[in-house]
Design a protein around this motif. Structure first.
Motif, short mmCIF file in Angstrom:
data_model
loop_
_atom_site.label_atom_id
_atom_site.label_comp_id
_atom_site.label_asym_id
_atom_site.label_seq_id
_atom_site.Cartn_x
_atom_site.Cartn_y
_atom_site.Cartn_z
N SER A 198 40.79 36.21 29.43
CA SER A 198 39.94 36.94 28.46
C SER A 198 40.69 38.16 27.96
CB SER A 198 38.60 37.34 29.09
OG SER A 198 38.82 38.16 30.22
N VAL A 199 40.36 38.54 26.73
CA VAL A 199 41.06 39.66 26.08
C VAL A 199 40.03 40.50 25.35
CG1 VAL A 199 42.74 40.31 24.32
CG2 VAL A 199 43.23 38.40 25.83
N LEU A 200 40.17 41.81 25.45
CA LEU A 200 39.40 42.78 24.66
C LEU A 200 40.39 43.83 24.17
CD1 LEU A 200 36.68 43.74 23.57
CD2 LEU A 200 36.37 45.05 25.68
N ALA A 201 41.02 43.52 23.03
CA ALA A 201 42.11 44.38 22.53
C ALA A 201 41.55 45.72 22.07
CB ALA A 201 42.82 43.68 21.38
N PRO A 202 42.31 46.80 22.33
CA PRO A 202 43.51 46.88 23.18
C PRO A 202 43.20 47.56 24.50
CG PRO A 202 43.49 48.72 21.66
CD PRO A 202 42.17 48.03 21.52
N ARG A 203 42.10 47.20 25.15
CA ARG A 203 41.65 47.93 26.34
C ARG A 203 41.66 47.08 27.62
NH1 ARG A 203 36.21 50.84 23.88
NH2 ARG A 203 37.24 51.97 22.17
N PHE A 204 41.44 45.79 27.47
CA PHE A 204 41.23 44.98 28.69
C PHE A 204 41.84 43.60 28.51
CE2 PHE A 204 38.75 41.92 31.14
CZ PHE A 204 38.83 42.46 32.41
N ILE A 205 42.41 43.06 29.60
CA ILE A 205 42.95 41.71 29.62
C ILE A 205 42.87 41.19 31.05
CG2 ILE A 205 45.33 42.53 29.92
CD1 ILE A 205 46.21 40.14 28.21
N ARG A 206 42.52 39.92 31.19
CA ARG A 206 42.38 39.30 32.51
C ARG A 206 43.38 38.14 32.63
NH1 ARG A 206 38.32 39.43 36.20
NH2 ARG A 206 36.91 40.38 34.68
N LEU A 207 44.14 38.11 33.73
CA LEU A 207 45.17 37.11 33.98
C LEU A 207 44.78 36.28 35.19
CD1 LEU A 207 48.31 39.42 33.58
CD2 LEU A 207 47.05 38.20 31.79
N ALA A 208 45.19 34.99 35.16
CA ALA A 208 44.95 34.07 36.29
C ALA A 208 46.30 33.47 36.70
CB ALA A 208 43.97 32.98 35.88
N PHE A 209 46.62 33.52 38.00
CA PHE A 209 47.89 33.04 38.53
C PHE A 209 47.69 31.71 39.24
CE2 PHE A 209 48.62 37.44 37.70
CZ PHE A 209 49.96 37.51 37.35
N PRO A 210 48.83 30.97 39.50
CA PRO A 210 48.70 29.63 40.09
C PRO A 210 48.06 29.62 41.48
CG PRO A 210 50.86 29.91 39.11
CD PRO A 210 50.21 31.24 39.07
N ASP A 211 48.21 30.67 42.27
CA ASP A 211 47.61 30.66 43.61
C ASP A 211 46.13 31.00 43.60
OD1 ASP A 211 47.91 33.23 42.82
OD2 ASP A 211 48.80 33.97 44.69
N THR A 213 44.82 33.80 42.18
CA THR A 213 44.60 35.24 42.08
C THR A 213 44.23 35.62 40.65
OG1 THR A 213 46.21 35.57 43.85
CG2 THR A 213 45.61 37.49 42.51
N ASN A 214 43.26 36.52 40.49
CA ASN A 214 42.86 37.07 39.18
C ASN A 214 43.22 38.55 39.15
OD1 ASN A 214 41.89 34.61 38.50
ND2 ASN A 214 39.72 35.22 38.40
N VAL A 215 43.82 38.96 38.03
CA VAL A 215 44.22 40.36 37.86
C VAL A 215 43.57 40.87 36.57
CG1 VAL A 215 46.13 41.97 37.62
CG2 VAL A 215 46.41 39.93 39.02
N ALA A 216 42.71 41.89 36.70
CA ALA A 216 42.06 42.53 35.55
C ALA A 216 42.81 43.82 35.25
CB ALA A 216 40.59 42.82 35.84
N ILE A 217 43.36 43.92 34.04
CA ILE A 217 44.18 45.07 33.63
C ILE A 217 43.41 45.85 32.58
CG2 ILE A 217 46.39 45.82 32.70
CD1 ILE A 217 47.57 43.16 33.61
N SER A 218 43.19 47.14 32.84
CA SER A 218 42.53 48.05 31.90
C SER A 218 43.54 49.07 31.42
CB SER A 218 41.33 48.74 32.54
OG SER A 218 40.40 47.79 33.01
N VAL A 219 43.58 49.31 30.12
CA VAL A 219 44.51 50.27 29.51
C VAL A 219 43.69 51.36 28.85
CG1 VAL A 219 46.42 50.57 27.92
CG2 VAL A 219 46.16 48.40 29.12
N ALA A 220 43.87 52.62 29.29
CA ALA A 220 43.14 53.77 28.75
C ALA A 220 44.14 54.73 28.11
CB ALA A 220 42.35 54.48 29.83
N ARG A 221 43.88 55.11 26.90
CA ARG A 221 44.79 56.01 26.19
C ARG A 221 44.67 57.43 26.72
NH1 ARG A 221 44.26 57.47 19.74
NH2 ARG A 221 45.97 58.99 19.66
N ALA A 227 49.49 56.38 28.59
CA ALA A 227 48.35 55.52 28.84
C ALA A 227 48.22 55.28 30.34
CB ALA A 227 48.48 54.20 28.10
N LEU A 228 46.99 55.14 30.79
CA LEU A 228 46.69 54.86 32.19
C LEU A 228 46.42 53.36 32.34
CD1 LEU A 228 46.02 55.78 35.10
CD2 LEU A 228 43.65 56.10 34.32
N VAL A 229 47.22 52.71 33.20
CA VAL A 229 47.08 51.28 33.45
C VAL A 229 46.46 51.11 34.84
CG1 VAL A 229 48.25 49.06 33.61
CG2 VAL A 229 49.09 50.80 32.02
N ALA A 230 45.28 50.49 34.90
CA ALA A 230 44.55 50.27 36.16
C ALA A 230 44.47 48.77 36.41
CB ALA A 230 43.16 50.87 36.09
#
Length: 265
Positions: A198-211, A213-221, A227-230
């Protein structure tokens, strides 16, 4: 003879009134007032009552003389008054203009002539200009896209562990989001084979890996170039070490910073 009592016939402290005064008082108000309705101005006859006899006789003699003169004069027909003639306006004077001085040249009327000469910067003889050659159209070559990768994510129980970490990168927020979302620039991640869920430009993106694992990345200006990457890592496999996960993703953020230092595109 006895003197009549004071004020017996008249008003208090005054003389007795005449009978006609009493009649006037009994008359309506509009007849008593000279300015009201019913007022009658005095006539010539009533006015003569108080005049001397000689003035009355002279007035009568003058009236008789005037009547005799009018009777002696013959009657003259009255001529009709002619209607006034309409006023005649004077004719306007003709305007005389002075004749033009002879110049010795025949008068020529300027007519619009078609322009056959091409308009250009040169003043002398102009050369025919060759038609401009159209540039050949370049063939459109679409950008090659990588073939879609079939990623199978296992479905099953996870460890329930949630790992969170954040870092401030000296790069604009839009450049960070483009680098994460670009499928050709995945060298910064611990595993380059991942799927964008899922994508919510340019603040949020969610990644899924083969094992799994889900990684939710938030970008705050934070300013124009910071920028702060959480990161929030969930659905980790059973038996995963939390320290190992934090070290791997800490190195991934450092690699992302080095990749963006060379180019923000």
């Amino acid at each position: 003879m006895k003197r009549p009592a004071k004020g017996a016939k008249g008003a208090k402290g005054g003389k007795g009134r005449k009978p006609q005064d009493a009649a006037e008082e009994s008359a309506p108000r509009e007849f008593r007032a000279g300015t009201q309705a019913g007022y009658q101005p005095p006539t010539r006859k009533s006015h003569r009552k108080g005049m001397p006899k000689r003035i009355v006789a002279a007035d009568a003699a003058w009236a008789a003389t005037k009547a005799a003169r009018e009777a002696a004069l013959p009657l003259q027909p009255v001529a009709p008054v002619p209607a006034p003639a309409p006023a005649v306006q004077p004719a306007p004077k003709p305007v005389v203009r002075p004749a033009a001085k002879p110049t010795g040249k025949p008068a020529v009327r300027h007519a619009a002539k078609p322009v056959d000469k091409p308009v250009g910067k040169s003043v002398g003889k102009s050369r025919p200009q060759a038609p401009a050659k159209a540039a050949p159209a370049k063939p459109f070559t679409p950008r090659p896209r990588p073939a879609p990768v079939e990623l199978t994510i296992p479905e099953g129980p996870d460890s329930g562990l949630i790992v969170r970490l954040s870092r401030v990168l000296n790069v604009p927020a839009s450049a960070i989001f483009r680098a994460i979302n670009d499928p050709e620039r995945r060298g910064w991640a611990p595993e380059s084979l991942f799927r964008i869920m899922s994508v919510l430009a340019p603040r949020f993106i969610r990644l899924a890996f083969p094992d799994g694992t889900n990684v939710a990345i938030s970008v705050a200006r934070q300013g124009n170039a910071r920028a702060l990457v959480a990161l929030e890592i969930t659905k980790l496999p059973i038996g995963t070490d939390e320290r190992d996960v934090k070290e791997r993703w800490d190195e991934a953020l450092s690699a992302l910073q080095e990749q963006l230092d060379t180019s923000w595109d």
